[in-house]
Design a protein around this motif. Structure first.
Motif, PDB file in Angstrom:
ATOM      1  N   ALA A 204     -27.005  39.484  66.923  1.00  0.00           N
ATOM      2  CA  ALA A 204     -27.726  40.637  67.471  1.00  0.00           C
ATOM      3  C   ALA A 204     -29.135  40.728  66.910  1.00  0.00           C
ATOM      4  O   ALA A 204     -30.059  41.135  67.608  1.00  0.00           O
ATOM      5  CB  ALA A 204     -26.960  41.912  67.156  1.00  0.00           C
ATOM      6  N   ARG A 205     -29.294  40.346  65.641  1.00  0.00           N
ATOM      7  CA  ARG A 205     -30.635  40.418  65.054  1.00  0.00           C
ATOM      8  C   ARG A 205     -31.589  39.527  65.815  1.00  0.00           C
ATOM      9  O   ARG A 205     -32.757  39.845  66.018  1.00  0.00           O
ATOM     10  CB  ARG A 205     -30.589  39.964  63.599  1.00  0.00           C
ATOM     11  CG  ARG A 205     -30.117  41.035  62.669  1.00  0.00           C
ATOM     12  CD  ARG A 205     -30.068  40.515  61.280  1.00  0.00           C
ATOM     13  NE  ARG A 205     -29.004  39.517  61.137  1.00  0.00           N
ATOM     14  CZ  ARG A 205     -28.827  38.799  60.033  1.00  0.00           C
ATOM     15  NH1 ARG A 205     -29.632  38.943  59.014  1.00  0.00           N
ATOM     16  NH2 ARG A 205     -27.838  37.952  59.966  1.00  0.00           N
ATOM     17  N   ALA A 208     -32.157  40.942  69.357  1.00  0.00           N
ATOM     18  CA  ALA A 208     -32.992  42.136  69.388  1.00  0.00           C
ATOM     19  C   ALA A 208     -34.465  41.818  69.505  1.00  0.00           C
ATOM     20  O   ALA A 208     -35.286  42.687  69.785  1.00  0.00           O
ATOM     21  CB  ALA A 208     -32.742  42.959  68.123  1.00  0.00           C
ATOM     22  N   LEU A 209     -34.785  40.564  69.298  1.00  0.00           N
ATOM     23  CA  LEU A 209     -36.169  40.136  69.405  1.00  0.00           C
ATOM     24  C   LEU A 209     -36.624  40.068  70.855  1.00  0.00           C
ATOM     25  O   LEU A 209     -37.812  40.106  71.147  1.00  0.00           O
ATOM     26  CB  LEU A 209     -36.264  38.746  68.784  1.00  0.00           C
ATOM     27  CG  LEU A 209     -37.484  38.428  67.955  1.00  0.00           C
ATOM     28  CD1 LEU A 209     -37.416  39.213  66.667  1.00  0.00           C
ATOM     29  CD2 LEU A 209     -37.505  36.945  67.667  1.00  0.00           C
ATOM     30  N   VAL A 240     -34.132  55.233  60.504  1.00  0.00           N
ATOM     31  CA  VAL A 240     -33.102  54.299  60.960  1.00  0.00           C
ATOM     32  C   VAL A 240     -32.031  54.078  59.911  1.00  0.00           C
ATOM     33  O   VAL A 240     -30.960  53.576  60.208  1.00  0.00           O
ATOM     34  CB  VAL A 240     -33.721  52.935  61.355  1.00  0.00           C
ATOM     35  CG1 VAL A 240     -34.371  53.017  62.707  1.00  0.00           C
ATOM     36  CG2 VAL A 240     -34.684  52.458  60.285  1.00  0.00           C
ATOM     37  N   ILE A 241     -32.324  54.423  58.684  1.00  0.00           N
ATOM     38  CA  ILE A 241     -31.312  54.207  57.649  1.00  0.00           C
ATOM     39  C   ILE A 241     -30.839  55.554  57.131  1.00  0.00           C
ATOM     40  O   ILE A 241     -31.632  56.431  56.806  1.00  0.00           O
ATOM     41  CB  ILE A 241     -31.880  53.383  56.485  1.00  0.00           C
ATOM     42  CG1 ILE A 241     -32.283  52.002  57.002  1.00  0.00           C
ATOM     43  CG2 ILE A 241     -30.845  53.219  55.387  1.00  0.00           C
ATOM     44  CD1 ILE A 241     -32.943  51.170  55.971  1.00  0.00           C
ATOM     45  N   LEU A 243     -29.002  57.072  54.291  1.00  0.00           N
ATOM     46  CA  LEU A 243     -28.358  56.953  52.981  1.00  0.00           C
ATOM     47  C   LEU A 243     -27.576  58.217  52.731  1.00  0.00           C
ATOM     48  O   LEU A 243     -28.139  59.309  52.778  1.00  0.00           O
ATOM     49  CB  LEU A 243     -29.409  56.753  51.886  1.00  0.00           C
ATOM     50  CG  LEU A 243     -29.971  55.346  51.724  1.00  0.00           C
ATOM     51  CD1 LEU A 243     -30.942  55.320  50.552  1.00  0.00           C
ATOM     52  CD2 LEU A 243     -28.889  54.328  51.513  1.00  0.00           C
TER      53      LEU A 243
ATOM     54  N   MET C 125     -31.607  47.767  66.330  1.00  0.00           N
ATOM     55  CA  MET C 125     -31.775  46.495  65.624  1.00  0.00           C
ATOM     56  C   MET C 125     -33.225  46.039  65.679  1.00  0.00           C
ATOM     57  O   MET C 125     -33.784  45.576  64.692  1.00  0.00           O
ATOM     58  CB  MET C 125     -30.867  45.445  66.273  1.00  0.00           C
ATOM     59  CG  MET C 125     -30.829  44.130  65.541  1.00  0.00           C
ATOM     60  SD  MET C 125     -30.047  44.290  63.935  1.00  0.00           S
ATOM     61  CE  MET C 125     -28.379  43.792  64.324  1.00  0.00           C
ATOM     62  N   LEU C 128     -35.133  47.909  63.237  1.00  0.00           N
ATOM     63  CA  LEU C 128     -34.915  47.383  61.887  1.00  0.00           C
ATOM     64  C   LEU C 128     -35.710  46.095  61.690  1.00  0.00           C
ATOM     65  O   LEU C 128     -36.297  45.862  60.634  1.00  0.00           O
ATOM     66  CB  LEU C 128     -33.420  47.118  61.660  1.00  0.00           C
ATOM     67  CG  LEU C 128     -32.572  48.357  61.419  1.00  0.00           C
ATOM     68  CD1 LEU C 128     -31.097  48.000  61.367  1.00  0.00           C
ATOM     69  CD2 LEU C 128     -32.981  49.026  60.111  1.00  0.00           C
ATOM     70  N   ASN C 129     -35.699  45.243  62.723  1.00  0.00           N
ATOM     71  CA  ASN C 129     -36.489  44.010  62.664  1.00  0.00           C
ATOM     72  C   ASN C 129     -37.936  44.315  62.370  1.00  0.00           C
ATOM     73  O   ASN C 129     -38.568  43.703  61.514  1.00  0.00           O
ATOM     74  CB  ASN C 129     -36.421  43.276  64.009  1.00  0.00           C
ATOM     75  CG  ASN C 129     -35.304  42.240  64.027  1.00  0.00           C
ATOM     76  OD1 ASN C 129     -34.883  41.775  62.976  1.00  0.00           O
ATOM     77  ND2 ASN C 129     -34.834  41.917  65.217  1.00  0.00           N
ATOM     78  N   LEU C 145     -31.709  46.673  51.669  1.00  0.00           N
ATOM     79  CA  LEU C 145     -31.169  47.846  52.343  1.00  0.00           C
ATOM     80  C   LEU C 145     -31.240  47.670  53.860  1.00  0.00           C
ATOM     81  O   LEU C 145     -30.285  47.933  54.597  1.00  0.00           O
ATOM     82  CB  LEU C 145     -31.977  49.068  51.898  1.00  0.00           C
ATOM     83  CG  LEU C 145     -31.316  50.407  52.061  1.00  0.00           C
ATOM     84  CD1 LEU C 145     -29.939  50.397  51.430  1.00  0.00           C
ATOM     85  CD2 LEU C 145     -32.194  51.467  51.421  1.00  0.00           C
ATOM     86  N   ILE C 146     -32.396  47.171  54.311  1.00  0.00           N
ATOM     87  CA  ILE C 146     -32.569  46.958  55.756  1.00  0.00           C
ATOM     88  C   ILE C 146     -31.557  45.936  56.255  1.00  0.00           C
ATOM     89  O   ILE C 146     -30.916  46.102  57.284  1.00  0.00           O
ATOM     90  CB  ILE C 146     -34.012  46.488  56.054  1.00  0.00           C
ATOM     91  CG1 ILE C 146     -34.998  47.590  55.684  1.00  0.00           C
ATOM     92  CG2 ILE C 146     -34.166  46.106  57.510  1.00  0.00           C
ATOM     93  CD1 ILE C 146     -36.437  47.145  55.679  1.00  0.00           C
ATOM     94  N   GLU C 147     -31.392  44.884  55.457  1.00  0.00           N
ATOM     95  CA  GLU C 147     -30.454  43.849  55.870  1.00  0.00           C
ATOM     96  C   GLU C 147     -29.041  44.417  55.965  1.00  0.00           C
ATOM     97  O   GLU C 147     -28.283  44.097  56.878  1.00  0.00           O
ATOM     98  CB  GLU C 147     -30.491  42.681  54.884  1.00  0.00           C
ATOM     99  CG  GLU C 147     -29.608  41.544  55.338  1.00  0.00           C
ATOM    100  CD  GLU C 147     -30.188  40.181  54.992  1.00  0.00           C
ATOM    101  OE1 GLU C 147     -31.333  40.116  54.515  1.00  0.00           O
ATOM    102  OE2 GLU C 147     -29.481  39.201  55.215  1.00  0.00           O
ATOM    103  N   ALA C 149     -28.267  47.434  56.667  1.00  0.00           N
ATOM    104  CA  ALA C 149     -28.207  48.227  57.883  1.00  0.00           C
ATOM    105  C   ALA C 149     -28.010  47.332  59.095  1.00  0.00           C
ATOM    106  O   ALA C 149     -27.237  47.621  60.013  1.00  0.00           O
ATOM    107  CB  ALA C 149     -29.489  49.037  58.024  1.00  0.00           C
ATOM    108  N   LEU C 151     -26.603  44.423  59.165  1.00  0.00           N
ATOM    109  CA  LEU C 151     -25.257  43.857  59.201  1.00  0.00           C
ATOM    110  C   LEU C 151     -24.252  44.891  59.723  1.00  0.00           C
ATOM    111  O   LEU C 151     -23.347  44.545  60.480  1.00  0.00           O
ATOM    112  CB  LEU C 151     -24.867  43.350  57.825  1.00  0.00           C
ATOM    113  CG  LEU C 151     -25.627  42.083  57.406  1.00  0.00           C
ATOM    114  CD1 LEU C 151     -25.347  41.730  55.961  1.00  0.00           C
ATOM    115  CD2 LEU C 151     -25.268  40.914  58.314  1.00  0.00           C
TER     116      LEU C 151
END
Lengths: 244, 754, 168
Positions: A204-205, A208-209, A240-241, A243, C125, C128-129, C145-147, C149, C151
């Protein structure tokens, strides 16, 4: 926007020890110039078969393929080969550099094949390798390069003839995350320069590009659409994160 | 053009990656082509000097030596005679040169060279009335004496007078054979000069050459000449004898070389196909990549053909140059017509292209999807490996045994590719052993006698006295040779009578039995074939008008005259032909030196006797040994090329297994042993198979060749078991040593590297 | 945020604003920018629980500021937090409820739901990229941390795929 690649009701049926296997069942696809399309799907969904057919590496069972406005699915194997020289670049999961040839020779090969003079080929190769930061590895045999470097060389080779279409089959499948990032950055750059790219991936990474994702399931397209962009790329990590 | 550039890059890179193997291929093909060319040269009549000389000099077919000047008209009137040379007066002299004495005949010929049998000047000039003391010397005689134009030539006449003449020219002729095999040497002089040197007509003879309309009529005409000249006639010889004297046993050598060359070509083609096939198998992924880059199927196939074919063609080129070089060096000027050269080069090229064509075609059909490397076929434990397990062999051996036959076709090709060269090597060694046998046991080829003595100027009684008095002569067999006309054959055969039917000369009888009484005879294979008779048949021949009827009771090994010889006791011949005997065949005591005995006899008789040394066919075939060594080298190269392919392929197939084996706990030494066993087993199989086949065929082949050449079967010898054992050991040892290098390298690769 | 603050105070005593800065420095852009008020609320609660002790420090020409110290109980609590295993993330139960329940109501079909969700995830994603691109490559903490996320997102996407394979 002009359509670079068009597939109409593309079907591929293998016969595996007498039993017909439907790998691709009726795929319709239109790809415009400058698009970056990712093809996703679980393994066995027919994504590799599809991209092989789009590049003429595998013959279609039925359906049509149009490249640059010309119908190409009726071409013979050698007709496809001639077409690939100028219009299609391929990047594979296993890099597939010719082991006995130096990096430089590997990159010059397609240019020579397409009719460039040795000098032109050399200039183009120097230019490409410089862009990919591989100039000093030009005379090394591919075996001495890391996976990421090899894939970068393979990318340089695929781009050597400025093809209308770059086909990539799991280009990061054999790379660690750092090398993946390098290769992805390059793909992004190439795309920004206007290169049309069709890429098969299950990552997916990587997907996503792309601008657009095509999802395959059991040889059929189940989804085809642009990846939404919610806002300009300025958001901070906090958005996006989460915590806890 | 574009694909040419791209393709040449690929070919160059690939060749760089396997230089050693490429070099081997080139050398092997070059060796084979050189052998084939040399064979063709030897087989080609052109190398037989007689044919060229006969054509060049417009030679005479029949030569008659008479006491007095013959009536030329009567000879020309004979049916079949076209023209004549002479009659020339000819006087015997002894050329004295630095203490050497050589018999020569001065032949008086006109200052204008004759139409028939015209000597061809190779150095200097022809005779001229301006220089009456000038002579022209026959080339082989001049070479033997070391004479050059302008040098003096001292001679003694029969009357003892000494004269010095000067060499004006050196010439080639087809009148007689080469000196010293053919004596006396020939010297042409002007008639006026001969009259001065030897004025006595009684001490000279007349020589007349007859050119016939049809060379096949030679024997008939020769018989008529004998009848016509009758009492006057001293002797007659024909072009057949001249040719036989000039022949260098080229045919036997050529046939052998051709056999080796053709089988070697098959072996080389196999090696090439193996090498190309193995290489293609190892490169399927690269080939797929090339296709994905835009090479078409045909271009890939072409690429492979060009790459592997180019090696073959380079070898052909080198071999052609080498082969021509060899023939040039041995036979002087190029003696081979361009057609056979082109045919051989072209034929080999076709074989080479066919050999690489199949793997290339297969390579071209590689699908363009460069998938992960194809897994080798699953190796289940072969029966052999199970047997190895059963007898509790070490694990490395078991695994190696299994690996040896994982791929059946390449395994078969490897075994076959080694067996063929090994078979030929065994045959080569057999030829060697046969030659050794000729030398060691000349009696087995009918050469119990090592000296032939003719009475020369002496009376038969004197001659017999001299030879029987010599301490080294064990037995002197009186003998006579006559020509006999065979019924229905327009040619005569040689009838050789030595000894008597009670005191028999030990002819080597290969079939049937020895003759035991008058009226019985043994024959060479050539004669049996010529007359179409078998042992036990009765033949009727005509000797000088009188009939000779004998029963053939056996076949003797007969190295002379293509085996067209009938051997019998003197008492089977009519008295007119057998008394006095024409010669004595001397069987010497064990260990006696024939040359010494010859010198002694000559000295004792005051040069009165004519003493000839019998030439062992093995001596004439010494060059065969050089050829055998060269061929063995080439065949070894071919075997080596096959071996390299096999071990490279084995390594590629087992690379992934090796990592697993090492992970399972095989030590590097055991891994090496596994790999060497895998290759070694095939090598041992191939070598043993080849040796066995060779040993099986060698006697048959040599005997077949003997049969075809008229010598007859029964001469073939298999190589000594010791020799064979050593050859096998050397081959297996070398092979294992070669296989060891890549195996050790592979064993050292760490488990994780892939 | 309680234990994050306790961990920072275990290193050295600090006042509220210093804690906010330390958080930002350590995690960079990857940390959701903390609200100063929230920090003070948390600190007050920690004080009430006796995990933290506040000491007033006088400042010239400014109001006193409170410097917080970790108490022995606070250290104990922190140790317990560090030593106990952290719970794994739970599946996106909300989407799962939608996926299971929506078809029953006839409002949407599962295919559309899954596809929409996948595109959304891919959009995340991509963000995040891009975030990773923008992040200073030397900041290993943030990149990890980003990685992480990514995953998680990949796992969600894989799960979507399974849903698609099994439910359709």
């Amino acid at each position: 926007m002009s359509v670079v690649l068009k597939a109409v009701n593309l079907v591929k049926v293998y016969t595996d020890s007498g039993v017909p296997v439907h790998a691709v069942r009726g795929v319709d696809l239109e790809i415009e110039a400058g698009e970056f399309v990712a093809i996703m799907g679980p393994s066995g969904s027919g994504k590799s078969t599809l991209i092989h057919m789009l590049g003429g590496l595998d013959a279609r069972t039925s359906g049509e393929i149009w490249l640059d406005g010309r119908r190409v699915d009726t071409l013979s194997e050698s007709g496809w080969a001639l077409l690939r020289r100028r219009k299609v670049g391929f990047v594979f999961q296993n890099f597939n550099l010719v082991a006995n040839m130096t990096v430089a020779d590997n990159v010059e090969l397609p240019a020579l094949l397409a009719g460039a003079s040795p000098r032109e080929a050399r200039e183009r190769r120097e230019d490409l390798l410089a862009r990919l930061n591989l100039t000093e590895r030009a005379d090394a045999p591919p075996g001495q390069l890391s996976g990421g470097e090899q894939q970068r060389v393979a990318l340089a080779r695929a781009l050597a003839n400025r093809p209308s279409l770059l086909l990539a089959d799991e280009p990061t499948g054999n790379l660690d995350s750092r090398n993946t990032r390098d290769v992805l950055r390059l793909l992004g750059e190439v795309h920004r320069d206007g290169q049309t790219i069709v890429m098969v991936t299950h990552d997916a990474r990587v997907a996503a590009l792309a601008d657009r994702v095509v999802s395959l399931l059991d040889g059929e397209i189940v989804d085809d659409g642009r990846i939404p962009r919610r806002r300009p790329a300025t958001g901070t990590a906090g958005e996006v994160i989460d915590l806890r | 053009m574009s694909t040419v550039r791209a393709g040449s890059r690929w070919i160059r890179a690939d060749l760089r990656a396997r230089r050693g193997q490429a070099l081997l291929t080139v050398l092997a093909v070059a060796g084979i082509v050189a052998a084939l060319l040399t064979a063709a040269t030897l087989l080609e009549e052109g190398t037989n000097p007689w044919r060229g000389l006969f054509a060049q000099t417009n030679g005479a077919h029949v030569w008659a030596h008479t006491r007095d000047q013959p009536e030329l008209g009567r000879l020309l009137a004979l049916d079949g005679v076209a023209r004549a040379a002479g009659p020339y007066r000819s006087a015997p002299v002894t050329v004295v040169q630095e203490g050497r004495k050589d018999p020569a005949a001065l032949r008086a010929v006109p200052a204008t060279p004759p139409e028939v049998s015209r000597p061809v000047i190779v150095e200097g000039q022809w005779l001229s009335t301006a220089q009456p003391d000038g002579v022209v010397v026959e080339r082989s005689f001049a070479r033997s004496l070391g004479l050059r134009p302008g040098e003096p030539l001292a001679m003694n006449t029969l009357s003892g007078a000494r004269r010095v003449l000067y060499v004006r020219g050196i010439a080639d002729t087809a009148d007689q054979g080469f000196y010293p095999e053919w004596t006396p040497g020939l010297v042409w002089v002007l008639p006026v000069t001969l009259d001065q040197v030897e004025p006595s007509l009684g001490r000279s003879e007349w020589v007349t050459g007859l050119r016939l309309k049809d060379e096949d009529a030679t024997q008939v005409v020769a018989q008529r000449v004998v009848v016509t000249l009758d009492e006057q006639l001293q002797r007659v010889h024909t072009w057949r004898e001249v040719r036989a004297a000039m022949e260098l046993d080229n045919r036997l050598l050529g046939t052998l070389l051709a056999l080796f060359g053709v089988v070697g070509l098959v072996a080389a083609a196999l090696a090439l196909a193996n090498a190309a096939g193995g290489r293609v198998l190892g490169q399927l992924r690269d080939l797929a990549t090339l296709k994905s880059l835009g090479f078409t199927r045909r271009q890939v196939a072409l690429l492979l053909i060009v790459e592997h074919g180019a090696l073959g063609l380079l070898g052909i080129g080198l071999g052609t140059v080498g082969g021509l070089g060899v023939t040039m060096a041995v036979f002087g000027s190029t003696s081979l017509a361009p057609l056979p050269v082109v045919a051989i080069a072209g034929g080999t090229a076709l074989v080479v292209l066919a050999a690489v064509g199949l793997p290339a075609w297969r390579g071209g059909r590689t699908p363009p999807i460069p998938a992960a490397p194809a897994a080798p076929p699953r190796g289940h434990l072969s029966r052999l490996a199970r047997l190895a397990l059963l007898v509790r062999l070490p694990p490395a051996l078991v695994l190696g045994t299994r690996d040896a036959f994982t791929r059946r076709l390449p395994a078969f090709l490897t075994v076959f590719g080694l067996a063929v060269p090994m078979m030929m090597i065994t045959i080569g060694l057999g030829v060697w052993a046969t030659l050794d046998n000729f030398l060691k046991n000349p009696a087995q080829v009918g050469q119990t006698a090592s000296l032939i003595v003719k009475k020369g100027k002496l009376t038969p009684a004197e001659a017999e006295l001299f030879v029987s008095r010599d301490p080294d002569v064990r037995h002197a067999y009186p003998g006579s040779t006559v020509n006999a006309l065979a019924p229905g054959e327009a040619r005569s055969v040689r009838v050789r009578a030595i000894g008597t039917s009670t005191e028999r000369y030990p002819f080597p009888v290969a079939e049937g039995r020895m003759y035991t009484r008058p009226g019985e005879a043994v024959a060479g294979q050539g004669l049996l074939d010529l007359l179409g008779v078998r042992i036990g048949d009765r033949v009727r021949l005509t000797v000088g008008g009188s009939p000779l009827i004998v029963r053939i009771v056996g076949r003797a090994v007969e190295p002379d005259l293509d085996g067209e010889v009938l051997s019998l006791g003197l008492d089977s011949l009519a008295a007119k032909d057998s008394v006095p005997p024409g010669f004595y065949a001397l069987h010497l005591r064990e260990g006696a030196d024939p040359d010494e005995v010859r010198a002694r006899l000559l000295a004792a008789s005051g040069e009165g006797l004519e003493v000839q040394r019998v030439v062992n066919p093995a001596e004439r075939l010494t060059i065969l040994r050089v050829v055998i060594v060269a061929l063995i080298a080439v065949l070894a190269l071919i075997g080596l090329a096959n071996l390299l392919t096999a071990s490279a392929l084995g390594l590629r197939d087992h690379a992934s297994d090796l990592a697993v084996l090492k992970a399972m706990g095989l030590t590097p030494r055991q891994v090496t042993a596994t790999l060497v066993t895998a290759t070694g087993l095939l090598v041992v199989l191939g070598v043993f198979l080849g040796t066995a086949l060779g040993a099986l065929f060698v006697r048959g082949l040599i005997d077949l060749q003997g049969h075809a050449s008229g010598v007859g079967a029964g001469i073939g010898r298999a190589p000594q078991p010791v020799t064979l054992g050593l050859a096998v050991l050397a081959a297996v040892g070398a092979a294992l040593a070669v296989a060891l290098i890549p195996a050790r390298r592979a064993a050292r690769v760490p488990v994780t590297a892939r | 945020m309680r234990f994050h603050l306790l961990a920072l105070l275990a290193k050295e005593p600090a006042h509220g604003y210093e804690l906010k800065q330390a958080l930002e420095q350590t995690f960079g852009a990857a940390y959701p920018s903390p609200n100063i008020g929230q920090i003070y609320v948390t600190l007050n609660r920690l004080t009430q629980d006796g995990l933290v002790r506040a000491v007033d420090v006088e400042q010239s020409n400014r109001p006193n500021k409170k410097v917080y110290y970790l108490t022995a109980r606070g250290r104990e609590a922190l140790t317990t937090w560090v030593e106990e295993p952290t719970e794994g993330p739970r599946v996106r139960d909300e989407f799962y409820m939608k996926l299971i329940l929506a078809p029953l109501t006839g409002i949407a079909d599962r295919m559309a739901l899954i596809n929409r969700q996948r595109r959304h995830y891919l959009g995340l994603m991509r963000e995040l990229n891009e975030l990773a691109e923008r992040t200073d490559q030397a900041n290993r903490v943030a990149l990890l941390l980003i990685e992480g996320a990514m995953l998680h997102l990949q796992a969600d996407l894989d799960w979507l795929q399974r849903c698609q394979e099994e439910l359709l």
